[in-house]
Design a protein around this motif. Structure first.
Motif, PDB file in Angstrom:
ATOM      1  N   ARG A  86      71.251 136.438  -7.021  1.00 20.80           N
ATOM      2  CA  ARG A  86      71.146 135.924  -8.383  1.00 20.80           C
ATOM      3  C   ARG A  86      70.083 134.838  -8.527  1.00 20.80           C
ATOM      4  O   ARG A  86      69.335 134.822  -9.496  1.00 20.80           O
ATOM      5  CB  ARG A  86      72.517 135.398  -8.821  1.00 20.80           C
ATOM      6  N   LEU A  87      70.019 133.929  -7.564  1.00 21.19           N
ATOM      7  CA  LEU A  87      69.140 132.769  -7.731  1.00 21.19           C
ATOM      8  C   LEU A  87      67.832 132.848  -6.948  1.00 21.19           C
ATOM      9  O   LEU A  87      66.877 132.146  -7.298  1.00 21.19           O
ATOM     10  CB  LEU A  87      69.890 131.492  -7.322  1.00 21.19           C
ATOM     11  N   PHE A  88      67.778 133.664  -5.893  1.00 21.39           N
ATOM     12  CA  PHE A  88      66.602 133.646  -5.031  1.00 21.39           C
ATOM     13  C   PHE A  88      66.055 135.032  -4.729  1.00 21.39           C
ATOM     14  O   PHE A  88      65.414 135.240  -3.702  1.00 21.39           O
ATOM     15  CB  PHE A  88      66.929 132.900  -3.727  1.00 21.39           C
ATOM     16  N   GLY A  89      66.328 135.994  -5.612  1.00 21.42           N
ATOM     17  CA  GLY A  89      65.777 137.332  -5.453  1.00 21.42           C
ATOM     18  C   GLY A  89      66.212 138.028  -4.171  1.00 21.42           C
ATOM     19  O   GLY A  89      65.496 138.872  -3.654  1.00 21.42           O
ATOM     20  N   GLY A  90      67.371 137.636  -3.654  1.00 18.27           N
ATOM     21  CA  GLY A  90      67.904 138.277  -2.459  1.00 18.27           C
ATOM     22  C   GLY A  90      67.268 137.800  -1.168  1.00 18.27           C
ATOM     23  O   GLY A  90      67.511 138.382  -0.113  1.00 18.27           O
ATOM     24  N   LYS A  91      66.471 136.739  -1.226  1.00 16.61           N
ATOM     25  CA  LYS A  91      65.769 136.267  -0.030  1.00 16.61           C
ATOM     26  C   LYS A  91      66.314 134.921   0.423  1.00 16.61           C
ATOM     27  O   LYS A  91      66.589 134.034  -0.383  1.00 16.61           O
ATOM     28  CB  LYS A  91      64.285 136.156  -0.313  1.00 16.61           C
ATOM     29  N   LEU A  92      66.449 134.784   1.725  1.00 18.90           N
ATOM     30  CA  LEU A  92      66.994 133.561   2.302  1.00 18.90           C
ATOM     31  C   LEU A  92      65.981 132.421   2.325  1.00 18.90           C
ATOM     32  O   LEU A  92      66.326 131.268   2.075  1.00 18.90           O
ATOM     33  CB  LEU A  92      67.490 133.846   3.730  1.00 18.90           C
TER      34      LEU A  92
END
Length: 122
Positions: A86-92
């Motif tokens: 939701r907040l980071f486009g699925g990226k860590l």
């Protein structure tokens, strides 16, 4: 698990993850006193969790014993994934960068992340 757990339901789940099976009264007694919940409030929350198939119950005489059907680790993994999606486009990496930018990472946090990365590297 597709159903969301509310903050109140999460408090009940924490009790059940720590120890189960428990009766509704047992759960109510283990909820932090700061919540100031009655046994009826806990029973309502147990009913909601049952309806969501997040907990199960079995009859024990005149009472029910409740137990989690979802492991704490699975719940945490799902919620973490939802947050990253939701907040980071699925990226860590943007999440870690955000925490670093906001001074939310201590030197100890950074050392632990570095150790984890070393373990993950082939």
């Amino acid at each position: 698990m597709t159903e969301r757990i509310s903050d109140a339901e999460h408090a009940v789940m924490e009790v059940l993850w720590d120890e189960s099976p428990l009766t509704a009264q047992d759960v109510a007694e283990r909820i932090p006193a700061t919540r100031d919940w009655s046994a009826n409030t806990v029973k309502t929350l147990l009913g909601r969790l049952l309806a969501k198939s997040i907990i199960g119950h079995e009859q024990d005489g005149r009472r029910y014993l409740y137990r989690p059907l979802v492991k704490r680790e699975d719940y945490v993994a799902g919620e973490s994934r939802k947050l990253m999606d939701r907040l980071f486009g699925g990226k860590l990496s943007p999440l870690v960068a955000h925490l670093a930018d906001r001074d939310a990472l201590t030197a100890q946090d950074i050392a632990e992340i570095e150790a984890l990365l070393k373990e993950l590297k082939p």
